[in-house]
Write an enzyme that holds these catalytic residues in place. Structure first.
Site, short mmCIF file in Angstrom:
data_model
loop_
_atom_site.label_atom_id
_atom_site.label_comp_id
_atom_site.label_asym_id
_atom_site.label_seq_id
_atom_site.Cartn_x
_atom_site.Cartn_y
_atom_site.Cartn_z
NE ARG A 38 -2.51 1.47 3.55
CZ ARG A 38 -3.23 1.36 4.66
NH1 ARG A 38 -4.44 0.82 4.60
NH2 ARG A 38 -2.75 1.74 5.81
CB SER A 106 -11.60 -1.44 3.20
OG SER A 106 -10.21 -1.65 3.02
CE LYS A 135 -6.98 4.12 4.45
NZ LYS A 135 -8.16 3.32 4.07
#
Length: 209
Positions: A38, A106, A135
């Site tokens: 990611r 998600s 995040k």
């Protein structure tokens, strides 16, 4: 897809000065059986280079490799699958692009979880369970109540994620999670392999109880 118990996501901001591949290999030695790349800030050529290196590493060790968001990069490096958020390409459209590769989604509410299951997701992420700083656009914590709800209603594999540490993972497992994802707790650790083994020990302990 192969079943899994410990899922690690890259987070280079948590190990400055340490090589990405070395860090993730330490996680694999500790027992991680699925890795996700990611990278929300890098440019495409840099992300592709990382994906190629991680694909080589995971293939060497027989570990599942997932790419977050970038379907084109996942296909280019022959990753095992992709992971998508609620605001990304719809699952049905993604399936047309990736064929039988793994698709993870998600989710933050039971309605999202059940929809992902109905549309053919291979697994779902359940979180963030606790507050997290990994995040910038993170939603509010869903708490272990959502973990418990998914464990009771969803039949496909799910992985609990978000703010999970060794100090609070027992609460998550007690709510019904049998698969755990951690980022900073793993890649930011001074003993990555040892931290991974400690997570697995806790899963083992609860599995025996």
């Amino acid at each position: 897809m192969k079943d899994f118990r410990l899922y690690a996501i890259t987070g280079e901001e948590f190990h400055p000065g340490r090589d990405l591949i070395e860090v993730m290999e330490e996680a694999i030695y500790g027992g991680v059986d699925i890795i996700q790349l990611r990278d929300k800030s890098g440019d495409k050529p840099a992300i592709l280079e990382k994906a190629r290196a991680l694909r080589e590493l995971t293939r060497k060790h027989g570990v599942t490799f997932i790419v977050n968001d970038y379907i084109d990069i996942a296909m280019e490096v022959d990753a095992d699958g992709i992971h998508l958020g609620q605001g990304d390409v719809p699952l049905v459209e993604a399936r047309k692009l990736v064929g039988d590769k793994i698709i993870g989604i998600s989710t933050h509410a039971i309605e999202e979880a059940l929809l992902a299951e109905a549309q053919g997701a291979d697994y779902i992420g359940v979180g963030p369970v606790f507050p997290t700083k990994t995040k910038v656009d993170v939603v509010d914590p869903v708490t272990v109540d959502y973990v418990r709800e998914v464990a009771g209603k969803v039949k496909i594999p799910f992985v609990a994620i978000g703010g999970i540490k060794l100090r609070n993972v027992d609460e998550v497992i007690a709510a019904g999670a049998t698969r755990i994802c951690a980022i900073s707790e793993i890649v930011g650790s001074s003993d990555i392999s040892g931290t991974c083994r400690s997570f697995l020990d806790k899963l083992d302990k609860w599995g025996e109880s």
